[in-house]
Design an enzyme around this catalytic site. Structure first.
Site, PDB file in Angstrom:
ATOM      1  N   HIS A 212       0.868  -1.185   0.000  1.00  0.00           N
ATOM      2  CA  HIS A 212       0.000   0.000   0.000  1.00  0.00           C
ATOM      3  C   HIS A 212       0.903   1.232   0.000  1.00  0.00           C
ATOM      4  O   HIS A 212       2.070   1.167   0.389  1.00  0.00           O
ATOM      5  CB  HIS A 212      -0.956  -0.020   1.196  1.00  0.00           C
ATOM      6  N   CYS A 243      -8.651   0.399   2.692  1.00  0.00           N
ATOM      7  CA  CYS A 243      -9.091  -0.869   3.280  1.00  0.00           C
ATOM      8  C   CYS A 243     -10.129  -0.552   4.333  1.00  0.00           C
ATOM      9  O   CYS A 243      -9.838   0.151   5.292  1.00  0.00           O
ATOM     10  CB  CYS A 243      -7.917  -1.622   3.905  1.00  0.00           C
TER      11      CYS A 243
END
Ligand code: ZN
Length: 310
Positions: A212, A243
């Site tokens: 990420h 997320c």
């Protein structure tokens, strides 16, 4: 010149799963499929097409079966689907899935937040899934929060390795991905853990890294994993994502950022950067899309500068 084959990497486009699941307004199924087809046309040959999870928990992915069928209709596209439990793995197989990615979290708190189970209980689910897989089904084991947990911060390397101690032999042919769920890891931690894990688990045939880009280190961390010997990398077109289970996390590292980086290094990805950037611009137009990455913006700016100069 050397006769050696050109270095290459396999990029797994996870935008249709990690990316779409973070977008609140429902993306019409036909639009999801059109994006998947455009990614395929740009050269993407491996994709996390969707996830079989509770449609109540993630209504965005309630059309998983239909999206999977469309992705699997594209010749040569390896379409994996994410599953967090044996029950959802069964649903995925019933829908015709040929490649499963099982996810569990190293962090007990994160795992309980996702599936209300301790990591050891999820490891038992994994064993059940391995036992039920039809011959020839692809398998990936995703260790979420392998480096860092949104609730607990840094995860000790020993904790991640201990979980793998119990799981690496369950399916030696499975690909194992260490996932930086929060995007807070740094290149030294990535390279260190992969180096240790690869030495400790020589039976694992393939490793993957899931980055990420929360702190802007997605490409740097990917390069650190590359330096450790990893050759499979997850990324999301336009950096789409976030997320729902990791508050504050932004999207995955942008696919076009990795393609630009590897192109420059002379490492083949099989993906055409300008076609991919066009898809990224389209994805960035999705209502309420949270996007990231630099290359999509840089290429647009370069086109603009070229026009002015001409
Ligand atoms: Zn992720």
């Amino acid at each position: 010149m050397m006769g050696a084959a050109k270095d290459r990497v396999e990029i797994v486009e996870v935008g249709p799963r990690d990316g779409f699941q973070s977008v609140a307004p429902f993306i019409p199924t036909a639009r999801k499929i059109a994006i998947i087809e455009a990614l395929y046309a740009a050269g993407i040959r491996r994709m996390e097409a969707t996830s079989f999870v509770s449609p109540k928990a993630l209504p965005q992915l309630a059309d998983a079966a239909e999206v999977l069928a469309a992705a699997q209709a594209l010749p040569g596209l390896e379409a994996q689907v994410l599953v967090p439990t044996a029950r959802h793995a069964e649903r995925a197989l019933e829908a015709g899935a040929r490649h499963l990615a099982f996810v569990l979290s190293v962090s007990e708190r994160h795992n309980r937040g996702n599936v209300r189970r301790a990591p050891a209980e999820s490891a038992e689910e994994y064993a059940r899934i391995v036992a039920m897989l039809p011959e020839g089904t692809g398998l990936r084991l995703n260790l979420a929060t392998a480096f860092d947990c949104p609730h607990l911060g840094r995860i000790d390397e020993a904790e991640t390795l201990a979980l793998l101690d119990g799981m690496a032999d369950m399916a030696p042919r499975a690909e194992v991905a260490l996932c930086d769920t929060t995007g807070r890891v740094n290149p030294a931690h990535v390279q260190g853990l992969f180096t240790t894990a690869m030495e400790r688990f020589p039976q694992v045939a393939r490793w993957a890294f899931h980055a990420h880009d929360t702190y802007g280190l997605g490409a740097a961390n990917t390069l650190a994993a590359w330096n450790a010997g990893v050759r499979v990398f997850d990324a999301s077109v336009a950096g789409l994502g976030g997320c729902p289970f990791a508050p504050g996390a932004t999207g995955n590292v942008a696919t076009e950022d990795l393609v630009y980086m590897f192109d420059g290094m002379g490492v083949a990805t099989g993906i055409d950067l300008s076609s991919l950037a066009a898809v990224a611009r389209e994805v960035a137009e999705l209502p309420e899309a949270q996007t990231g990455g630099r290359v999509r913006v840089a290429l647009a700016a370069r086109a603009c500068i070229a026009d002015i100069a001409a």
